[in-house]
Enzyme design. Structure first.
Site, mmCIF file in Angstrom:
data_model
loop_
_atom_site.group_PDB
_atom_site.id
_atom_site.type_symbol
_atom_site.label_atom_id
_atom_site.label_comp_id
_atom_site.label_asym_id
_atom_site.label_seq_id
_atom_site.Cartn_x
_atom_site.Cartn_y
_atom_site.Cartn_z
ATOM 1 N N THR A 192 -3.073 -0.757 -3.081
ATOM 2 C CA THR A 192 -4.115 0.258 -2.686
ATOM 3 C C THR A 192 -3.050 1.526 -2.437
ATOM 4 O OG1 THR A 192 -5.945 0.782 -1.647
ATOM 5 C CG2 THR A 192 -4.000 -0.112 -0.342
ATOM 6 N N PRO A 204 3.773 -0.240 -3.716
ATOM 7 C CA PRO A 204 3.575 -0.654 -4.808
ATOM 8 C C PRO A 204 4.666 -0.468 -5.951
ATOM 9 C CG PRO A 204 1.546 0.092 -4.321
ATOM 10 C CD PRO A 204 2.710 0.581 -3.395
ATOM 11 N N CYS A 259 0.765 -1.286 -0.004
ATOM 12 C CA CYS A 259 -0.150 0.060 -0.025
ATOM 13 C C CYS A 259 0.921 1.218 -0.061
ATOM 14 C CB CYS A 259 -1.009 0.123 1.046
ATOM 15 S SG CYS A 259 -0.217 0.163 2.680
ATOM 16 N N CYS A 260 0.167 2.409 -0.332
ATOM 17 C CA CYS A 260 0.768 3.670 -0.180
ATOM 18 C C CYS A 260 1.888 3.842 -1.606
ATOM 19 C CB CYS A 260 1.325 3.892 1.011
ATOM 20 S SG CYS A 260 1.823 5.945 1.184
ATOM 21 N N ILE A 261 3.163 4.034 -1.034
ATOM 22 C CA ILE A 261 4.179 4.233 -2.090
ATOM 23 C C ILE A 261 4.656 2.780 -2.283
ATOM 24 C CG2 ILE A 261 5.854 4.394 -0.397
ATOM 25 C CD1 ILE A 261 5.802 6.022 -3.865
#
Length: 144
Positions: A116, A57, A53-55
């Site tokens: 996400t 990925p 999640c967040c950065i």
């Protein structure tokens, strides 16, 4: 199997961008922490689900050729999505960015990767919570 052998989830934030990878300073030319890289590649090769999640990925984008991930929007210059330029780095690394709302997650069924946007979006905390909840639920479904 132990729970930690069935799935992996990687949180985002500066820890992912600066400690688990060098994305914060090198963008698409980033490197990934060798231990994390080994684990992500092993989980992927074994067909085990991976959630980010967040950065975070961007880590999958670097390590899994052709993976589909999301950081939310790819439209730069908005107050709501101040980090949308990250989508360009994801594409530059050979991955596909999928646009989603912050309360959603994207499931790449072929690679068993669930992502996400989380705090890549400036919005109400409950919307971020919803998206992370969807990511966790989808990872658990893939782990069965």
């Amino acid at each position: 199997k132990q729970w930690y052998q069935r799935r992996v989830r990687v949180p985002g934030g500066f820890g992912a961008a600066k400690n688990l990878s060098t994305f914060a300073t090198q963008g698409a030319d980033m490197t990934v922490d060798p231990t994390l890289s080994e684990k992500i590649k092993a989980f992927h090769a074994a067909g085990k689900p991976i959630g980010l999640c967040c950065i975070a990925p961007v880590i999958a984008a670097k390590l899994i050729p052709g993976v589909e991930v999301t950081i939310g929007s790819d439209v730069e210059g908005t107050e709501t999505w101040p980090y949308a330029g990250t989508a360009g780095a994801i594409t530059a690394m050979g991955a596909k960015h999928v646009v989603t709302d912050v309360s959603q997650a994207h499931v790449d069924k072929n690679n068993k990767v669930v992502t996400t946007a989380a705090f890549m979006c400036e919005t109400d905390i409950h919307k971020i919570h919803d998206g992370v909840g969807v990511m966790v639920s989808e990872v658990l479904k893939l782990a069965k």
